[in-house]
Design a protein around this motif. Structure first.
Motif, PDB file in Angstrom:
ATOM      1  N   ASN A  74       3.327  -1.292 -10.971  1.00 50.82           N
ATOM      2  CA  ASN A  74       3.636  -0.204 -10.048  1.00 50.82           C
ATOM      3  C   ASN A  74       4.532   0.815 -10.755  1.00 50.82           C
ATOM      4  O   ASN A  74       5.666   0.500 -11.109  1.00 50.82           O
ATOM      5  CB  ASN A  74       4.353  -0.761  -8.812  1.00 50.82           C
ATOM      6  CG  ASN A  74       4.617   0.327  -7.774  1.00 50.82           C
ATOM      7  OD1 ASN A  74       4.615   1.521  -8.099  1.00 50.82           O
ATOM      8  ND2 ASN A  74       4.825  -0.088  -6.539  1.00 50.82           N
ATOM      9  N   PRO A  75       4.021   2.017 -10.992  1.00 52.38           N
ATOM     10  CA  PRO A  75       4.814   2.996 -11.758  1.00 52.38           C
ATOM     11  C   PRO A  75       6.025   3.514 -10.997  1.00 52.38           C
ATOM     12  O   PRO A  75       6.923   4.099 -11.581  1.00 52.38           O
ATOM     13  CB  PRO A  75       3.815   4.128 -12.000  1.00 52.38           C
ATOM     14  CG  PRO A  75       2.884   4.053 -10.828  1.00 52.38           C
ATOM     15  CD  PRO A  75       2.754   2.594 -10.500  1.00 52.38           C
ATOM     16  N   PHE A  76       6.053   3.269  -9.668  1.00 48.58           N
ATOM     17  CA  PHE A  76       7.182   3.747  -8.857  1.00 48.58           C
ATOM     18  C   PHE A  76       8.304   2.706  -8.757  1.00 48.58           C
ATOM     19  O   PHE A  76       9.384   3.005  -8.266  1.00 48.58           O
ATOM     20  CB  PHE A  76       6.700   4.104  -7.447  1.00 48.58           C
ATOM     21  CG  PHE A  76       5.561   5.096  -7.399  1.00 48.58           C
ATOM     22  CD1 PHE A  76       4.449   4.865  -6.603  1.00 48.58           C
ATOM     23  CD2 PHE A  76       5.583   6.251  -8.174  1.00 48.58           C
ATOM     24  CE1 PHE A  76       3.389   5.755  -6.558  1.00 48.58           C
ATOM     25  CE2 PHE A  76       4.533   7.158  -8.146  1.00 48.58           C
ATOM     26  CZ  PHE A  76       3.436   6.906  -7.339  1.00 48.58           C
ATOM     27  N   ASP A 103       1.635  -2.038  -5.895  1.00 49.70           N
ATOM     28  CA  ASP A 103       2.138  -3.259  -5.264  1.00 49.70           C
ATOM     29  C   ASP A 103       3.627  -3.158  -4.967  1.00 49.70           C
ATOM     30  O   ASP A 103       4.408  -2.692  -5.783  1.00 49.70           O
ATOM     31  CB  ASP A 103       1.945  -4.471  -6.194  1.00 49.70           C
ATOM     32  CG  ASP A 103       0.509  -4.946  -6.233  1.00 49.70           C
ATOM     33  OD1 ASP A 103       0.229  -5.884  -6.993  1.00 49.70           O
ATOM     34  OD2 ASP A 103      -0.328  -4.373  -5.500  1.00 49.70           O
ATOM     35  N   GLY A 104       3.994  -3.682  -3.768  1.00 44.51           N
ATOM     36  CA  GLY A 104       5.419  -3.853  -3.465  1.00 44.51           C
ATOM     37  C   GLY A 104       5.831  -5.285  -3.779  1.00 44.51           C
ATOM     38  O   GLY A 104       4.985  -6.176  -3.902  1.00 44.51           O
ATOM     39  N   ASP A 105       7.130  -5.528  -3.878  1.00 43.20           N
ATOM     40  CA  ASP A 105       7.604  -6.886  -4.199  1.00 43.20           C
ATOM     41  C   ASP A 105       7.277  -7.882  -3.097  1.00 43.20           C
ATOM     42  O   ASP A 105       7.200  -9.083  -3.321  1.00 43.20           O
ATOM     43  CB  ASP A 105       9.129  -6.866  -4.420  1.00 43.20           C
ATOM     44  CG  ASP A 105       9.469  -6.521  -5.867  1.00 43.20           C
ATOM     45  OD1 ASP A 105      10.653  -6.348  -6.174  1.00 43.20           O
ATOM     46  OD2 ASP A 105       8.514  -6.435  -6.686  1.00 43.20           O
ATOM     47  N   GLY A 106       7.103  -7.378  -1.891  1.00 45.03           N
ATOM     48  CA  GLY A 106       6.864  -8.301  -0.772  1.00 45.03           C
ATOM     49  C   GLY A 106       5.442  -8.839  -0.750  1.00 45.03           C
ATOM     50  O   GLY A 106       5.131  -9.748   0.014  1.00 45.03           O
ATOM     51  N   GLN A 107       4.580  -8.301  -1.611  1.00 45.89           N
ATOM     52  CA  GLN A 107       3.180  -8.774  -1.626  1.00 45.89           C
ATOM     53  C   GLN A 107       3.048 -10.048  -2.442  1.00 45.89           C
ATOM     54  O   GLN A 107       3.634 -10.152  -3.518  1.00 45.89           O
ATOM     55  CB  GLN A 107       2.267  -7.698  -2.242  1.00 45.89           C
ATOM     56  CG  GLN A 107       2.153  -6.436  -1.424  1.00 45.89           C
ATOM     57  CD  GLN A 107       1.335  -5.360  -2.148  1.00 45.89           C
ATOM     58  OE1 GLN A 107       1.663  -4.186  -2.092  1.00 45.89           O
ATOM     59  NE2 GLN A 107       0.300  -5.769  -2.849  1.00 45.89           N
ATOM     60  N   ILE A 108       2.248 -11.007  -1.962  1.00 42.40           N
ATOM     61  CA  ILE A 108       2.013 -12.229  -2.734  1.00 42.40           C
ATOM     62  C   ILE A 108       1.104 -11.930  -3.921  1.00 42.40           C
ATOM     63  O   ILE A 108       1.134 -12.608  -4.943  1.00 42.40           O
ATOM     64  CB  ILE A 108       1.400 -13.339  -1.848  1.00 42.40           C
ATOM     65  CG1 ILE A 108       1.372 -14.679  -2.590  1.00 42.40           C
ATOM     66  CG2 ILE A 108       0.005 -12.945  -1.376  1.00 42.40           C
ATOM     67  CD1 ILE A 108       0.965 -15.851  -1.709  1.00 42.40           C
ATOM     68  N   THR A 109       0.265 -10.872  -3.770  1.00 41.28           N
ATOM     69  CA  THR A 109      -0.594 -10.422  -4.870  1.00 41.28           C
ATOM     70  C   THR A 109      -1.039  -9.000  -4.573  1.00 41.28           C
ATOM     71  O   THR A 109      -0.688  -8.426  -3.536  1.00 41.28           O
ATOM     72  CB  THR A 109      -1.806 -11.352  -5.068  1.00 41.28           C
ATOM     73  OG1 THR A 109      -2.505 -10.980  -6.254  1.00 41.28           O
ATOM     74  CG2 THR A 109      -2.774 -11.273  -3.892  1.00 41.28           C
TER      75      THR A 109
END
Ligand SMILES: CC(=O)[C@@H](O)[C@H](O)COP(=O)(O)O
Ligand SMILES: NCC(=O)COP(=O)(O)O
Length: 250
Positions: A74-76, A103-109
């Motif tokens: 994730n470039p952001f 992807d955010g950190d809260g995603q499992i994948t």
């Protein structure tokens, strides 16, 4: 014929589970390359749940001159601890390709691609900065996403089709609509001058049908299913099995 890029995230999951150095991601990458894989993929995440910054550096050195190295991220996402951020990692290791994934950190994948209506303005300068390092840039996109051509307008070289929904449909025995949507999106991307990669939940069971239904795919990046299958069949035989599927699907 599509390049097979083996994602070694799941080797790092096993390694991290005991807190030591084994199994080594470099040993897995070496075995995959020995078996004929055309690339290695990693997805370093800020929470370092699997691939760590040093893994990226070690793999960049191992793959250099032998195959393609593809870093996803994730470039952001801001730097955190010794995770320096995607752009810093790319500048340091100079992979052949970087694949941007929202992807955010809260995603499992990974479970979705970019919304270019929302994200194009923020992405354009990051894509330019990444391309300035000499790296090919690919954007993770949903099949059916509107305005695929905007990926080319903001400077991307390729898209990576998110194949999770296809894989789910294939497992349910009803993948015709999902393949058609992937084919339409790939055709739209190719018409805009974009190369087309694909990945997520591809497996030995569903890969041939996907490649036959979506012409012109340049790279498939596969990790979760491949590593799982390799637990029973061995990593090199499993990589060779994928290469045979790719060759047969031409
Ligand atoms: C972008 C994508 O679909 C995968 O490459 C991703 O790397 C999977 O991440 P995990 O291995 O953390 O599930
Ligand atoms: N970009 C997809 C990838 O690298 C691997 O995805 P998966 O096979 O682990 O689902």
């Amino acid at each position: 014929m599509a390049t097979l890029s083996v994602n070694v995230n799941k080797i790092a999951v096993l390694r991290n589970s005991r807190g030591g150095d084994e199994p080594r991601v470099t040993a897995a990458a070496e075995a995959a390359l020995r078996a004929g894989a055309g690339g290695i993929t990693v997805h370093p995440r800020p929470d370092q749940r699997h691939i760590r910054p040093q893994d990226v550096r070690d793999l960049a050195a191992l793959v250099a001159g032998r195959a393609e190295f593809n870093i996803e991220g994730n470039p952001f996402a801001p730097a955190r601890g010794d995770y320096p951020g995607l752009l810093a990692l790319v500048r340091e290791t100079r992979p052949q390709q970087v694949t941007l994934v929202p992807d955010g950190d809260g995603q499992i994948t990974s479970d979705h691609g970019f919304d270019l209506d929302r994200d194009a303005g923020r992405l354009a300068p990051l894509v330019a900065a990444l391309k300035a390092t000499g790296t090919r840039v690919s954007l993770f996109m949903d099949a059916g996403a509107p305005g695929i051509a905007r990926a080319a307008e903001l400077g991307a070289d390729r898209i990576e089709l998110y194949t999770g929904p296809y894989a789910q449909a294939h497992a349910a025995g009803d993948s015709a609509a999902a393949v058609a949507l992937c084919r339409e999106t790939a055709t739209e991307a190719q018409a805009a001058g974009l190369g087309v990669n694909a990945g997520h939940d591809l497996s030995q069971a569903n890969l041939a049908d996907f490649l036959r239904g979506v012409p012109g795919v340049l790279e498939v990046s596969i990790g979760h299913a491949l590593v799982g299958e390799a637990l029973y069949a061995g990593l090199e035989p499993t990589v060779r099995a994928y290469l045979a599927i790719i060759a047969s699907a031409r």
